[in-house]
Design an enzyme around this catalytic site. Structure first.
Site, PDB file in Angstrom:
ATOM      1  N   LYS A  22       0.843  -1.212   0.000  1.00 16.40           N
ATOM      2  CA  LYS A  22       0.000   0.000   0.000  1.00 16.40           C
ATOM      3  C   LYS A  22       0.868   1.249   0.000  1.00 16.40           C
ATOM      4  O   LYS A  22       0.675   2.154  -0.804  1.00 16.40           O
ATOM      5  CB  LYS A  22      -0.900  -0.009   1.244  1.00 16.40           C
ATOM      6  CG  LYS A  22      -1.567   1.325   1.521  1.00 16.40           C
ATOM      7  CD  LYS A  22      -2.431   1.290   2.757  1.00 16.40           C
ATOM      8  CE  LYS A  22      -1.795   1.824   4.004  1.00 16.40           C
ATOM      9  NZ  LYS A  22      -1.584   3.281   4.035  1.00 16.40           N
ATOM     10  N   ASN A  23       1.827   1.297   0.903  1.00 13.75           N
ATOM     11  CA  ASN A  23       2.596   2.533   1.058  1.00 13.75           C
ATOM     12  C   ASN A  23       3.544   2.813  -0.106  1.00 13.75           C
ATOM     13  O   ASN A  23       3.957   3.947  -0.309  1.00 13.75           O
ATOM     14  CB  ASN A  23       3.374   2.524   2.383  1.00 13.75           C
ATOM     15  CG  ASN A  23       2.446   2.708   3.575  1.00 13.75           C
ATOM     16  OD1 ASN A  23       1.248   2.941   3.392  1.00 13.75           O
ATOM     17  ND2 ASN A  23       2.975   2.596   4.777  1.00 13.75           N
ATOM     18  N   CYS A 116      -5.770   8.190   8.692  1.00 14.58           N
ATOM     19  CA  CYS A 116      -5.986   7.665  10.038  1.00 14.58           C
ATOM     20  C   CYS A 116      -5.692   8.715  11.089  1.00 14.58           C
ATOM     21  O   CYS A 116      -4.704   9.433  11.007  1.00 14.58           O
ATOM     22  CB  CYS A 116      -5.077   6.461  10.269  1.00 14.58           C
ATOM     23  SG  CYS A 116      -5.723   4.964   9.562  1.00 14.58           S
ATOM     24  N   ARG A 121      -0.237  14.809  12.835  1.00 15.24           N
ATOM     25  CA  ARG A 121       0.180  14.619  11.444  1.00 15.24           C
ATOM     26  C   ARG A 121       0.244  15.921  10.633  1.00 15.24           C
ATOM     27  O   ARG A 121      -0.459  16.080   9.617  1.00 15.24           O
ATOM     28  CB  ARG A 121      -0.709  13.575  10.752  1.00 15.24           C
ATOM     29  CG  ARG A 121      -0.766  12.291  11.529  1.00 15.24           C
ATOM     30  CD  ARG A 121      -1.403  11.176  10.780  1.00 15.24           C
ATOM     31  NE  ARG A 121      -0.487  10.520   9.851  1.00 15.24           N
ATOM     32  CZ  ARG A 121      -0.779   9.436   9.170  1.00 15.24           C
ATOM     33  NH1 ARG A 121      -1.936   8.874   9.293  1.00 15.24           N
ATOM     34  NH2 ARG A 121       0.098   8.903   8.355  1.00 15.24           N
ATOM     35  N   ASP A 304       3.891   0.996  12.208  1.00 18.61           N
ATOM     36  CA  ASP A 304       2.696   0.330  11.676  1.00 18.61           C
ATOM     37  C   ASP A 304       2.514  -1.079  12.241  1.00 18.61           C
ATOM     38  O   ASP A 304       1.416  -1.636  12.181  1.00 18.61           O
ATOM     39  CB  ASP A 304       2.760   0.252  10.138  1.00 18.61           C
ATOM     40  CG  ASP A 304       2.520   1.612   9.492  1.00 18.61           C
ATOM     41  OD1 ASP A 304       2.125   2.554  10.199  1.00 18.61           O
ATOM     42  OD2 ASP A 304       2.744   1.733   8.272  1.00 18.61           O
ATOM     43  N   ARG A 396      -9.158  -0.201   3.903  1.00 19.67           N
ATOM     44  CA  ARG A 396      -8.345   0.816   3.228  1.00 19.67           C
ATOM     45  C   ARG A 396      -6.940   0.297   2.930  1.00 19.67           C
ATOM     46  O   ARG A 396      -6.311   0.726   1.972  1.00 19.67           O
ATOM     47  CB  ARG A 396      -8.211   2.050   4.131  1.00 19.67           C
ATOM     48  CG  ARG A 396      -9.391   2.979   4.085  1.00 19.67           C
ATOM     49  CD  ARG A 396      -9.079   4.231   4.851  1.00 19.67           C
ATOM     50  NE  ARG A 396      -7.676   4.574   4.661  1.00 19.67           N
ATOM     51  CZ  ARG A 396      -6.960   5.312   5.476  1.00 19.67           C
ATOM     52  NH1 ARG A 396      -7.503   5.806   6.554  1.00 19.67           N
ATOM     53  NH2 ARG A 396      -5.707   5.581   5.227  1.00 19.67           N
TER      54      ARG A 396
HETATM   55  C1  UD1 Z   1       4.087   6.982   6.324  1.00 21.16           C
HETATM   56  C2  UD1 Z   1       3.249   5.741   6.140  1.00 21.16           C
HETATM   57  C3  UD1 Z   1       2.668   5.276   7.458  1.00 21.16           C
HETATM   58  C4  UD1 Z   1       3.786   5.088   8.479  1.00 21.16           C
HETATM   59  C5  UD1 Z   1       4.649   6.350   8.567  1.00 21.16           C
HETATM   60  C6  UD1 Z   1       5.859   6.184   9.467  1.00 21.16           C
HETATM   61  C7  UD1 Z   1       2.376   6.003   3.912  1.00 21.16           C
HETATM   62  C8  UD1 Z   1       1.169   6.207   3.053  1.00 21.16           C
HETATM   63  N1  UD1 Z   1       2.171   6.031   5.227  1.00 21.16           N
HETATM   64  O1  UD1 Z   1       3.218   8.013   6.806  1.00 21.16           O
HETATM   65  O2  UD1 Z   1       1.997   4.048   7.252  1.00 21.16           O
HETATM   66  O3  UD1 Z   1       3.205   4.842   9.744  1.00 21.16           O
HETATM   67  O4  UD1 Z   1       5.124   6.713   7.256  1.00 21.16           O
HETATM   68  O5  UD1 Z   1       6.630   5.122   9.062  1.00 21.16           O
HETATM   69  O6  UD1 Z   1       3.454   5.757   3.426  1.00 21.16           O
HETATM   70  N2  UD1 Z   1       5.665  14.892  10.656  1.00 21.16           N
HETATM   71  C9  UD1 Z   1       5.734  16.240  10.924  1.00 21.16           C
HETATM   72  N3  UD1 Z   1       5.656  17.109   9.866  1.00 21.16           N
HETATM   73  C10 UD1 Z   1       5.528  16.697   8.570  1.00 21.16           C
HETATM   74  C11 UD1 Z   1       5.472  15.300   8.314  1.00 21.16           C
HETATM   75  C12 UD1 Z   1       5.545  14.405   9.376  1.00 21.16           C
HETATM   76  O7  UD1 Z   1       5.854  16.649  12.074  1.00 21.16           O
HETATM   77  O8  UD1 Z   1       5.479  17.537   7.670  1.00 21.16           O
HETATM   78  C13 UD1 Z   1       5.711  13.909  11.779  1.00 21.16           C
HETATM   79  C14 UD1 Z   1       4.385  13.123  11.881  1.00 21.16           C
HETATM   80  O9  UD1 Z   1       3.433  13.839  12.619  1.00 21.16           O
HETATM   81  C15 UD1 Z   1       4.843  11.879  12.579  1.00 21.16           C
HETATM   82  C16 UD1 Z   1       6.251  11.654  12.016  1.00 21.16           C
HETATM   83  O10 UD1 Z   1       6.674  12.908  11.506  1.00 21.16           O
HETATM   84  O11 UD1 Z   1       4.911  12.077  13.959  1.00 21.16           O
HETATM   85  C17 UD1 Z   1       6.327  10.596  10.926  1.00 21.16           C
HETATM   86  O12 UD1 Z   1       5.521  10.971   9.831  1.00 21.16           O
HETATM   87  P1  UD1 Z   1       5.851  10.558   8.325  1.00 21.16           P
HETATM   88  O13 UD1 Z   1       7.132   9.804   8.292  1.00 21.16           O
HETATM   89  O14 UD1 Z   1       5.710  11.755   7.471  1.00 21.16           O
HETATM   90  O15 UD1 Z   1       4.676   9.549   8.041  1.00 21.16           O
HETATM   91  P2  UD1 Z   1       3.691   9.524   6.784  1.00 21.16           P
HETATM   92  O16 UD1 Z   1       4.456   9.787   5.544  1.00 21.16           O
HETATM   93  O17 UD1 Z   1       2.492  10.328   7.080  1.00 21.16           O
END
Ligand code: UD1
Length: 420
Positions: A22-23, A116, A121, A304, A396
């Site tokens: 998925k990711n 989710c 986030r 995850d 999902r």
């Molecule tokens: C992706 C994965 C998700 C996984 C996560 C961490 C997808 C579709 N989803 O989510 O399944 O759990 O990586 O391995 O690939 N953060 C900020 N600012 C930002 C972006 C992130 O503060 O602009 C923080 C988030 O709140 C969180 C952490 O960084 O605490 C990790 O987020 P991130 O690595 O961006 O996860 P996703 O890409 O949303």
């Protein structure tokens, strides 16, 4: 409303095949926006998240032909750069479409993404990185409008190795003038897969999978055919279900290298693990041993898989500890586990789980994707019947989870109820 009805107590045995990731699928679908030539993708999982992403591409003007797990996307006819708010809110990863749209059209309009509810986030790292690439950002009424004359390659140091932000920078930089160099980049295998797919169509991306990634801007991309990697979290979930209830399983068409910390944790729990190229076999012990887990960015323990481990450890021998370092709101599933008889205490970002002898089937509510999968595993571990409500979250991200568990011997079915 859809629910899973699970009669717990069965041991699970057999072979299953892992689905496409998925990711990885979501940002890889976005690559088709950058490429005016057809992009054919294999192993795309048939799940709600990919359906929504493809629906957005159609609305933006792309032509899509789907044949089972093979899809061909042609974005030559794409003529819109604004992602509809309703669809953006359904799914967090739609944010990576922004990088691809700006990369191709030098403008994009989108709103704050949904997905989710496992923490605040924010997307500040994405937006700050866009600004560094010369993109101006105008935020009005929950709407983010990005525009630039040219994308200019830059050195970008991430304050946290965000997976989504790393993907967005890569996508936005493919046609940049000059080179973009990301430091403290996320190292997740899905990022390596994204870069591999883009390189297969002529992009020049080096270092993906490490904390330093360089993207040399190119002028155009050519058509490609690409097979998406297998889903490491689905693999871990299926292995986890068997570790939890007993029996043995072989997951085929997977990549053991992407799951090493998780496999090590299963070993610590007392499971026997064997690896043979693209297959992982797990034999559950009589009784699971307690372990400690702390989630970290890759190659650390994946957040995850945290809820899955939380469910399994409810019946372990002794006291386990889980520390969640990535998302601040990822323990909601534990309230339902406690109602099923688990002994769990949460102190800030740490869970203490003292193993109990039995769980009892209950009506429980799925509140997010992986937490929902954890409740399915708890249902398989319980005495009596468990109804996992609100499984739309689970659908999902998991392709045919019920059918795969059924093929291993689980007693699980989907029930549809009309909400009046
Ligand atoms: C992706 C994965 C998700 C996984 C996560 C961490 C997808 C579709 N989803 O989510 O399944 O759990 O990586 O391995 O690939 N953060 C900020 N600012 C930002 C972006 C992130 O503060 O602009 C923080 C988030 O709140 C969180 C952490 O960084 O605490 C990790 O987020 P991130 O690595 O961006 O996860 P996703 O890409 O949303």
């Amino acid at each position: 409303m859809l629910s899973y009805i699970i009669q717990g107590g069965n041991k699970l045995n057999g072979k299953v095949s892992a689905s496409g990731s998925k990711n990885a699928a979501l940002p890889i679908i976005a690559t088709a926006i950058l490429n005016k030539e057809p992009v054919t993708l294999y192993n795309i999982p048939d799940i709600e998240d990919t359906k929504i992403t493809l629906e957005i591409l159609k609305i933006l003007g792309c032509k899509i032909v789907r044949n089972s797990d093979k899809i061909t996307i042609c974005s030559k006819t794409m003529n819109k750069t604004s992602i509809p708010k309703e669809l953006m809110h359904k799914l967090r990863s739609t944010v990576v479409l922004a990088g691809a749209i700006i990369g191709r059209f030098k403008e994009a309009t989108f709103s704050y993404p949904g997905g989710c509810n496992i923490g605040a986030r924010p997307i500040d790292i994405h937006l700050d990185s866009f600004k560094k690439l010369g993109i101006s950002i105008d935020e009005k009424d929950d709407c983010i409008h990005c525009k630039c004359k040219d994308i200019i390659g830059k050195r970008i140091k991430l304050k946290f190795p965000s997976v989504g932000a790393t993907e967005n920078i890569i996508l936005a930089s493919v046609y940049a003038k000059g080179a973009t160099h990301i430091t403290n980049a996320a190292k997740e295998p899905e990022i390596k897969d994204l870069a591999k797919c883009l390189n297969s169509m002529g992009a020049k991306i080096y270092g993906a999978g490490t904390s330093e990634i360089t993207i040399f801007g190119v002028k155009k991309l050519h058509k490609t055919e690409y097979k998406i990697m297998s889903d490491r979290i689905e693999t871990g979930t299926l292995l986890g279900a068997v570790a939890a209830v007993g029996g043995s399983i072989t997951v085929e068409n997977t990549n053991p290298e992407n799951l090493l910390t998780v496999l090590y944790s299963f070993k610590e729990m007392g499971c026997k693990i064997s690896i043979n190229r693209d297959k992982i076999s797990l034999k559950a012990p009589e009784k699971i041993k307690c372990i400690n887990i702390s989630t970290e960015p890759y190659p650390g323990f994946p957040t995850d898989m945290q809820p899955i481990m939380g469910a399994i450890l409810t019946k372990a021998e002794g006291k386990s500890e889980i520390v969640e370092n990535i998302f601040e709101n990822r323990f909601k599933y534990t309230e339902e586990l406690v109602r099923m008889g688990a002994n769990i205490n949460q102190k800030d970002k740490t869970l203490e789980i003292v193993g109990v002898d039995k769980l009892e089937g209950k009506d429980v509510m799925s509140k997010d994707l992986r937490g929902g999968a954890a409740l399915v595993i708890a249902g398989l571990m319980s005495e009596g019947i468990t109804k996992v409500e609100n499984i739309e979250y689970i659908l999902r991200g998991y392709e045919n989870l019920d059918l795969k568990l059924k093929s291993l011997g689980a007693n699980i079915k989907i029930k549809e109820e009309k909400v009046v």
